[in-house]
Design a protein around this motif. Structure first.
Motif, PDB file in Angstrom:
ATOM      1  N   ARG A 150       0.820  -1.201   0.000  1.00 52.85           N
ATOM      2  CA  ARG A 150       0.000   0.000   0.000  1.00 52.85           C
ATOM      3  C   ARG A 150       0.857   1.256   0.000  1.00 52.85           C
ATOM      4  O   ARG A 150       1.826   1.348   0.753  1.00 52.85           O
ATOM      5  CB  ARG A 150      -0.927   0.013   1.204  1.00 52.85           C
ATOM      6  CG  ARG A 150      -1.908  -1.149   1.249  1.00 52.85           C
ATOM      7  CD  ARG A 150      -2.723  -1.107   2.524  1.00 52.85           C
ATOM      8  NE  ARG A 150      -3.583  -2.280   2.648  1.00 52.85           N
ATOM      9  CZ  ARG A 150      -4.242  -2.591   3.754  1.00 52.85           C
ATOM     10  NH1 ARG A 150      -4.126  -1.822   4.825  1.00 52.85           N
ATOM     11  NH2 ARG A 150      -5.000  -3.674   3.788  1.00 52.85           N
ATOM     12  N   ASP A 158      -5.544   4.627  -0.114  1.00 57.04           N
ATOM     13  CA  ASP A 158      -4.194   4.140  -0.434  1.00 57.04           C
ATOM     14  C   ASP A 158      -4.228   3.477  -1.807  1.00 57.04           C
ATOM     15  O   ASP A 158      -5.222   2.843  -2.176  1.00 57.04           O
ATOM     16  CB  ASP A 158      -3.729   3.084   0.579  1.00 57.04           C
ATOM     17  CG  ASP A 158      -3.321   3.686   1.905  1.00 57.04           C
ATOM     18  OD1 ASP A 158      -3.397   4.924   2.052  1.00 57.04           O
ATOM     19  OD2 ASP A 158      -2.951   2.910   2.804  1.00 57.04           O
ATOM     20  N   ARG A 160      -3.014   0.374  -3.857  1.00 56.15           N
ATOM     21  CA  ARG A 160      -2.590  -0.973  -3.490  1.00 56.15           C
ATOM     22  C   ARG A 160      -2.126  -1.721  -4.726  1.00 56.15           C
ATOM     23  O   ARG A 160      -2.769  -1.717  -5.767  1.00 56.15           O
ATOM     24  CB  ARG A 160      -3.712  -1.742  -2.767  1.00 56.15           C
ATOM     25  CG  ARG A 160      -4.930  -2.005  -3.587  1.00 56.15           C
ATOM     26  CD  ARG A 160      -6.078  -2.522  -2.729  1.00 56.15           C
ATOM     27  NE  ARG A 160      -5.771  -3.749  -2.037  1.00 56.15           N
ATOM     28  CZ  ARG A 160      -6.043  -4.954  -2.517  1.00 56.15           C
ATOM     29  NH1 ARG A 160      -6.608  -5.092  -3.711  1.00 56.15           N
ATOM     30  NH2 ARG A 160      -5.766  -6.038  -1.826  1.00 56.15           N
TER      31      ARG A 160
END
Length: 200
Positions: A150, A158, A160
């Motif tokens: 992340r 975030d 990922r």
């Protein structure tokens, strides 16, 4: 395949409820999945049924389970083609989609890097019920592992980056009727990029 139907229904019910739970995290990603051959036999002559690399999307949600662990559910869908090779001849067998429904458990490894294990079921959805899918596509039990990294984007999201590997045994009613009694193990490997968010 009663167990597969039960897992499928449970995952469909749990995912939206999980996403609304206190302390939930939820995510989605888009990527591609490679799979080893569905059928590989050379008793009389070499026969191989191979899926193409399939664009794949997944959504999931999880809630705190114990300590730093999170438990949840995930739904994935991929769609591509598949072909059969008989000796030196190759035939296009049309489209082949897969639907995966899984329960998940995950936790941290180091900062920003996390693991997630999953167990559930995979459903094969051929565009035409011919060849090895002449009697329809099967549900099969599925188990897998994912690693995700992340990168903070905003206060809410975030980025990922996730890599996955899973495995299941494969056979169909049509293969059984043709005398292919044994299942074959199929491994799948996927890479994806998406977003993760922690909900209140």
């Amino acid at each position: 395949m009663r167990h597969a139907s039960l897992v499928a229904v449970t995952a469909l019910l749990v995912l939206p409820a999980t996403a609304r739970a206190q302390g939930a995290e939820y995510y989605f990603d888009l990527g591609a999945t490679y799979a080893t051959p569905l059928v590989n036999d050379d008793v009389v002559e070499p026969i191989e049924v191979q899926q193409a690399i399939a664009p794949t999307g997944r959504i999931g949600a999880a809630v705190p389970f114990t300590g730093s662990l999170h438990a949840g559910a995930e739904i994935g869908f991929g769609s591509g083609g598949h072909e059969a090779a008989y000796g030196s001849t190759t035939n296009d067998l049309g489209g082949l989609s897969t639907l995966t429904l899984q329960a998940t458990l995950g936790g941290p490894i180091v900062q920003r890097l996390r693991w997630r294990v999953a167990i559930g079921t995979i459903k094969y959805l051929p565009s035409e019920e011919t060849g090895i899918f002449a009697q329809g596509g099967p549900w099969r039990p599925l188990a897998g592992l994912a690693l995700e990294y992340r990168v903070p984007l905003t206060d809410a999201f975030d980025l990922r980056i996730v890599g996955r590997a899973d495995v299941h045994s494969f056979t169909t009613d049509e293969l059984a009727s043709r005398g292919f009694g044994a299942s074959q193990w199929v491994q799948r490997y996927a890479l994806g990029v998406g977003l993760w968010r922690f909900g209140s």
